[in-house]
Motif scaffolding. Structure first.
Motif, PDB file in Angstrom:
ATOM      1  N   PRO A   1      42.863  58.914  78.647  1.00  0.00           N
ATOM      2  CA  PRO A   1      43.267  57.564  79.079  1.00  0.00           C
ATOM      3  C   PRO A   1      43.434  56.637  77.880  1.00  0.00           C
ATOM      4  O   PRO A   1      42.786  56.795  76.837  1.00  0.00           O
ATOM      5  CB  PRO A   1      42.110  57.121  79.973  1.00  0.00           C
ATOM      6  CG  PRO A   1      40.935  57.893  79.473  1.00  0.00           C
ATOM      7  CD  PRO A   1      41.468  59.216  79.004  1.00  0.00           C
ATOM      8  N   ASN A   2      44.283  55.661  78.041  1.00  0.00           N
ATOM      9  CA  ASN A   2      44.489  54.667  76.995  1.00  0.00           C
ATOM     10  C   ASN A   2      43.320  53.684  76.953  1.00  0.00           C
ATOM     11  O   ASN A   2      42.754  53.324  77.990  1.00  0.00           O
ATOM     12  CB  ASN A   2      45.788  53.903  77.230  1.00  0.00           C
ATOM     13  CG  ASN A   2      47.002  54.753  76.933  1.00  0.00           C
ATOM     14  OD1 ASN A   2      46.972  55.609  76.053  1.00  0.00           O
ATOM     15  ND2 ASN A   2      48.090  54.528  77.672  1.00  0.00           N
ATOM     16  N   SER A   3      42.981  53.259  75.770  1.00  0.00           N
ATOM     17  CA  SER A   3      41.923  52.266  75.576  1.00  0.00           C
ATOM     18  C   SER A   3      42.562  50.981  75.076  1.00  0.00           C
ATOM     19  O   SER A   3      43.263  50.984  74.049  1.00  0.00           O
ATOM     20  CB  SER A   3      40.880  52.768  74.567  1.00  0.00           C
ATOM     21  OG  SER A   3      40.225  53.920  75.056  1.00  0.00           O
ATOM     22  N   TYR A   4      42.314  49.891  75.804  1.00  0.00           N
ATOM     23  CA  TYR A   4      42.846  48.589  75.435  1.00  0.00           C
ATOM     24  C   TYR A   4      41.706  47.686  74.974  1.00  0.00           C
ATOM     25  O   TYR A   4      40.608  47.723  75.533  1.00  0.00           O
ATOM     26  CB  TYR A   4      43.596  47.956  76.603  1.00  0.00           C
ATOM     27  CG  TYR A   4      44.884  48.669  76.925  1.00  0.00           C
ATOM     28  CD1 TYR A   4      46.078  48.305  76.312  1.00  0.00           C
ATOM     29  CD2 TYR A   4      44.907  49.730  77.831  1.00  0.00           C
ATOM     30  CE1 TYR A   4      47.270  48.975  76.591  1.00  0.00           C
ATOM     31  CE2 TYR A   4      46.091  50.409  78.117  1.00  0.00           C
ATOM     32  CZ  TYR A   4      47.262  50.021  77.495  1.00  0.00           C
ATOM     33  OH  TYR A   4      48.426  50.685  77.760  1.00  0.00           O
ATOM     34  N   GLN A   5      41.977  46.890  73.971  1.00  0.00           N
ATOM     35  CA  GLN A   5      40.940  46.076  73.343  1.00  0.00           C
ATOM     36  C   GLN A   5      41.361  44.613  73.320  1.00  0.00           C
ATOM     37  O   GLN A   5      42.494  44.279  72.973  1.00  0.00           O
ATOM     38  CB  GLN A   5      40.680  46.566  71.916  1.00  0.00           C
ATOM     39  CG  GLN A   5      39.436  46.000  71.265  1.00  0.00           C
ATOM     40  CD  GLN A   5      39.191  46.622  69.901  1.00  0.00           C
ATOM     41  OE1 GLN A   5      39.781  46.192  68.915  1.00  0.00           O
ATOM     42  NE2 GLN A   5      38.332  47.629  69.843  1.00  0.00           N
ATOM     43  N   SER A   6      40.412  43.761  73.712  1.00  0.00           N
ATOM     44  CA  SER A   6      40.645  42.319  73.691  1.00  0.00           C
ATOM     45  C   SER A   6      39.602  41.679  72.779  1.00  0.00           C
ATOM     46  O   SER A   6      38.426  42.027  72.825  1.00  0.00           O
ATOM     47  CB  SER A   6      40.535  41.731  75.105  1.00  0.00           C
ATOM     48  OG  SER A   6      40.704  40.321  75.088  1.00  0.00           O
ATOM     49  N   LYS A   7      40.048  40.726  71.957  1.00  0.00           N
ATOM     50  CA  LYS A   7      39.160  40.059  71.013  1.00  0.00           C
ATOM     51  C   LYS A   7      39.187  38.558  71.235  1.00  0.00           C
ATOM     52  O   LYS A   7      40.199  37.991  71.652  1.00  0.00           O
ATOM     53  CB  LYS A   7      39.576  40.370  69.567  1.00  0.00           C
ATOM     54  CG  LYS A   7      39.388  41.821  69.161  1.00  0.00           C
ATOM     55  CD  LYS A   7      39.736  42.018  67.693  1.00  0.00           C
ATOM     56  CE  LYS A   7      39.502  43.466  67.263  1.00  0.00           C
ATOM     57  NZ  LYS A   7      39.810  43.674  65.823  1.00  0.00           N
ATOM     58  N   ALA A   8      38.053  37.930  70.953  1.00  0.00           N
ATOM     59  CA  ALA A   8      37.935  36.473  71.041  1.00  0.00           C
ATOM     60  C   ALA A   8      36.994  36.010  69.941  1.00  0.00           C
ATOM     61  O   ALA A   8      36.064  36.718  69.558  1.00  0.00           O
ATOM     62  CB  ALA A   8      37.417  36.042  72.409  1.00  0.00           C
TER      63      ALA A   8
ATOM     64  N   SER B   1      38.453  48.482  77.079  1.00  0.00           N
ATOM     65  CA  SER B   1      38.526  48.999  78.447  1.00  0.00           C
ATOM     66  C   SER B   1      39.218  50.360  78.430  1.00  0.00           C
ATOM     67  O   SER B   1      40.332  50.497  77.915  1.00  0.00           O
ATOM     68  CB  SER B   1      39.295  48.029  79.353  1.00  0.00           C
ATOM     69  OG  SER B   1      39.509  48.598  80.628  1.00  0.00           O
ATOM     70  N   THR B   2      38.507  51.355  78.988  1.00  0.00           N
ATOM     71  CA  THR B   2      39.053  52.713  79.103  1.00  0.00           C
ATOM     72  C   THR B   2      38.726  53.228  80.495  1.00  0.00           C
ATOM     73  O   THR B   2      37.600  53.637  80.765  1.00  0.00           O
ATOM     74  CB  THR B   2      38.446  53.641  78.039  1.00  0.00           C
ATOM     75  OG1 THR B   2      38.662  53.072  76.743  1.00  0.00           O
ATOM     76  CG2 THR B   2      39.101  55.005  78.090  1.00  0.00           C
ATOM     77  N   ASP B   3      39.692  53.164  81.392  1.00  0.00           N
ATOM     78  CA  ASP B   3      39.463  53.592  82.775  1.00  0.00           C
ATOM     79  C   ASP B   3      40.684  54.396  83.222  1.00  0.00           C
ATOM     80  O   ASP B   3      41.788  53.856  83.345  1.00  0.00           O
ATOM     81  CB  ASP B   3      39.253  52.379  83.683  1.00  0.00           C
ATOM     82  CG  ASP B   3      38.668  52.771  85.038  1.00  0.00           C
ATOM     83  OD1 ASP B   3      38.809  53.958  85.416  1.00  0.00           O
ATOM     84  OD2 ASP B   3      38.070  51.910  85.708  1.00  0.00           O
ATOM     85  N   ARG B   4      40.464  55.689  83.468  1.00  0.00           N
ATOM     86  CA  ARG B   4      41.571  56.548  83.862  1.00  0.00           C
ATOM     87  C   ARG B   4      42.066  56.241  85.279  1.00  0.00           C
ATOM     88  O   ARG B   4      43.159  56.679  85.654  1.00  0.00           O
ATOM     89  CB  ARG B   4      41.154  58.005  83.750  1.00  0.00           C
ATOM     90  CG  ARG B   4      40.052  58.416  84.678  1.00  0.00           C
ATOM     91  CD  ARG B   4      39.674  59.886  84.547  1.00  0.00           C
ATOM     92  NE  ARG B   4      39.056  60.167  83.260  1.00  0.00           N
ATOM     93  CZ  ARG B   4      39.659  60.808  82.290  1.00  0.00           C
ATOM     94  NH1 ARG B   4      40.906  61.223  82.434  1.00  0.00           N
ATOM     95  NH2 ARG B   4      39.039  61.031  81.145  1.00  0.00           N
ATOM     96  N   HIS B   5      41.272  55.534  86.072  1.00  0.00           N
ATOM     97  CA  HIS B   5      41.673  55.225  87.438  1.00  0.00           C
ATOM     98  C   HIS B   5      42.550  53.978  87.523  1.00  0.00           C
ATOM     99  O   HIS B   5      43.038  53.653  88.606  1.00  0.00           O
ATOM    100  CB  HIS B   5      40.442  55.031  88.315  1.00  0.00           C
ATOM    101  CG  HIS B   5      39.525  56.224  88.323  1.00  0.00           C
ATOM    102  ND1 HIS B   5      39.883  57.429  88.888  1.00  0.00           N
ATOM    103  CD2 HIS B   5      38.275  56.402  87.823  1.00  0.00           C
ATOM    104  CE1 HIS B   5      38.890  58.301  88.748  1.00  0.00           C
ATOM    105  NE2 HIS B   5      37.904  57.704  88.101  1.00  0.00           N
TER     106      HIS B   5
END
Length: 505
Positions: free
Chosen positions: A41-48, A132-136
């Motif tokens: 699954p793809n992993s997406y990253q958010s920064k603040a 966030s890494t969620d295959r669903h």
């Protein structure tokens, strides 16, 4: 060198001769590898980033230093990724969908703890990173989930520093009030005990002061009075000396006589001494002899013929004032000595009562000091709590809100697809070569001669008919088409990956 060239040519011929085996192995490895890459699954990253303002003149004035607030913020940063806070994030985002048992929640909290990172770039600048890494979930939903996690962490960071600090201040004030109530009861009990003792022994009651304190106060007063008496005696002696050298009357203008000459001689003598001349100086000796002669003549002349000296009258007034002040100090010293003697006599006459009075007074003083200190600390804490509540001594500013991920941070799918293609081609070549090595055969005359140990006279070339050549060309076209199809599949997979990234953006 020729041997190495022959070996390389033999290896290439062996692989080319079994090119269909190489192509099949390459297809199999590539398909399996690409399926495995697609399953990741793809992993997406958010920064603040959050900026915390620590400078507040009012907070500094009441004792809330920047160092104290910095330690509080660092403590919150370290505890931000605790299990309790992460559980809040899980329940308030899509991570909590489908969680029904505590075991599932615990596993999700552990996974989230690895996906969230809070780091401090500077003393007052913090960065929150959520992955966030969620295959669903789809890629767009996973990217939105990473942003929601980062935003929730910011909310918790603010709550922990504001509401959490107010709660701690309220608990501290409640504890201080309880301690004050206990000290007040103890102080009232000690006050009642002291009043009862003073009612039984009125001679030992002096407003709550113990005998030792009264004796020490009397001794200190005596020391102060002795110093004042010594100063007053010195001042009175100085005035008397001035009076001795000041004439009682002055000769008026135009009047002569010994008294007038004596006044002039005294002035000359004073002028000589003012110049710094000593008594052994000839001029001073002559002036003093003249003054002595004029005194004899002035005494024989009588008191008549002069006017009262105002300086002499003023010095007499000052001497009377100094003498009265000295007498007052002597009277106060006598009273202080009498009080000290009386206090010492009470202590000697009734030592048990004196000891009891000292103990009661000492206990009362200790409780009173503790109560006053607690009361002062409570008021300071209350003021500090009001400043933190109303002025918000620690101010937060989100300088970079949670970013919306445009592309996954992991895995690097294009690179993985290319790596699978390279590995597949390499596996196909290695497989074909291995099969060629397992089968007995000689592709060059040199290898045959080396294997048999006999000279090879010649080799017969392979000849093909027209039908054989046509079949060979057709098979070569099929092979090229299969190889090209492998490349086309690779290009399609890359295109699909970039299209999915575009849909997320």
């Amino acid at each position: 060198m020729n041997g190495l060239f022959d070996e390389a040519r033999a290896a290439l011929f062996s692989v080319w001769h079994r090119k269909w085996i190489a192509l099949g192995i390459a297809w199999g490895v590539c398909l399996l590898g690409w399926l495995a890459v697609a399953a990741v699954p793809n992993s997406y990253q958010s920064k603040a980033r959050i900026f915390v303002q620590l400078d507040d003149p009012l907070a500094e004035q009441i004792g809330i230093g920047a160092g104290d607030r910095r330690r509080d913020i660092e403590r919150v940063r370290q505890t931000l990724t605790s299990a309790i806070n992460l559980e809040k994030v899980v329940r308030s985002t899509r991570l909590g969908d489908g969680i029904a048992t505590p075991k599932q929640m615990e596993a999700m909290v552990l996974d989230l703890g690895k996906a969230v990172k809070v780091s401090s770039e500077q003393d007052n600048l913090f960065e929150i990173t959520a992955t966030s890494t969620d295959r669903h979930l789809s890629d767009a939903e996973s990217a939105k989930l990473a942003q929601d996690i980062a935003q929730k962490m910011i909310d918790i960071f603010r709550e922990e520093n504001l509401a959490g600090g107010r709660g701690e201040m309220a608990e501290t004030l409640e504890f201080m009030n309880q301690q004050l109530a206990d000290r007040q009861k103890q102080l009232e009990t000690a006050e009642q005990r002291r009043l009862q003792f003073e009612a039984q022994h009125p001679e030992l009651s002096q407003g709550g002061a113990s005998l030792l304190q009264r004796m020490e106060a009397s001794r200190m007063e005596l020391r102060g009075l002795d110093a004042d008496i010594a100063a007053a005696q010195s001042a009175l002696a100085a005035i008397n000396g001035q009076l001795a050298g000041t004439p009682q009357s002055l000769i008026g203008p135009g009047s002569g006589g010994a008294k007038s000459a004596l006044s002039e001689a005294l002035g000359q003598l004073a002028a000589l001494k003012a110049r710094g001349l000593t008594d052994s100086h000839p001029d001073v000796i002559a002036a003093r002899n003249q003054v002595a002669q004029l005194r004899t003549l002035a005494g024989a002349e009588g008191p008549g013929g002069g006017v009262p000296n105002p300086a002499y009258s003023s010095l007499q007034s000052i001497r009377a004032e100094k003498a009265a002040a000295l007498q007052g100090l002597l009277t106060r010293r006598a009273a202080a000595q009498a009080d000290l003697a009386r206090t010492s006599g009470q202590q000697v006459a009734n030592p048990e009562a004196a000891a009891e009075a000292q103990r009661i007074s000492r206990d009362y003083d200790v409780l009173k000091q503790q109560y006053d200190k607690l009361l002062l600390d409570r008021e300071q804490l209350r003021l500090r709590g009001q400043v933190e509540t109303e002025r918000s001594a620690v101010k937060f500013q989100v300088i970079d809100p949670p970013t919306t991920p445009r592309k996954p941070v992991a895995p690097n799918r294009p690179l993985l697809l290319l790596a699978v293609l390279v590995v597949g081609i390499g596996a196909g070549i290695a497989g074909a070569f291995a099969v060629g090595q397992l089968r007995s055969g000689f592709h060059t005359t040199g290898r045959l001669e080396k294997a048999l140990g006999l000279p090879v006279l010649g080799a017969i070339s392979h000849t093909m008919t027209d039908a054989g050549r046509a079949l060979a060309q057709r098979r070569l076209k099929y092979f090229m088409a299969g190889s090209a199809a492998l490349g086309v599949v690779f290009v399609l997979l890359l295109t699909s990956e970039f299209i999915q990234r575009g849909m997320v953006a």
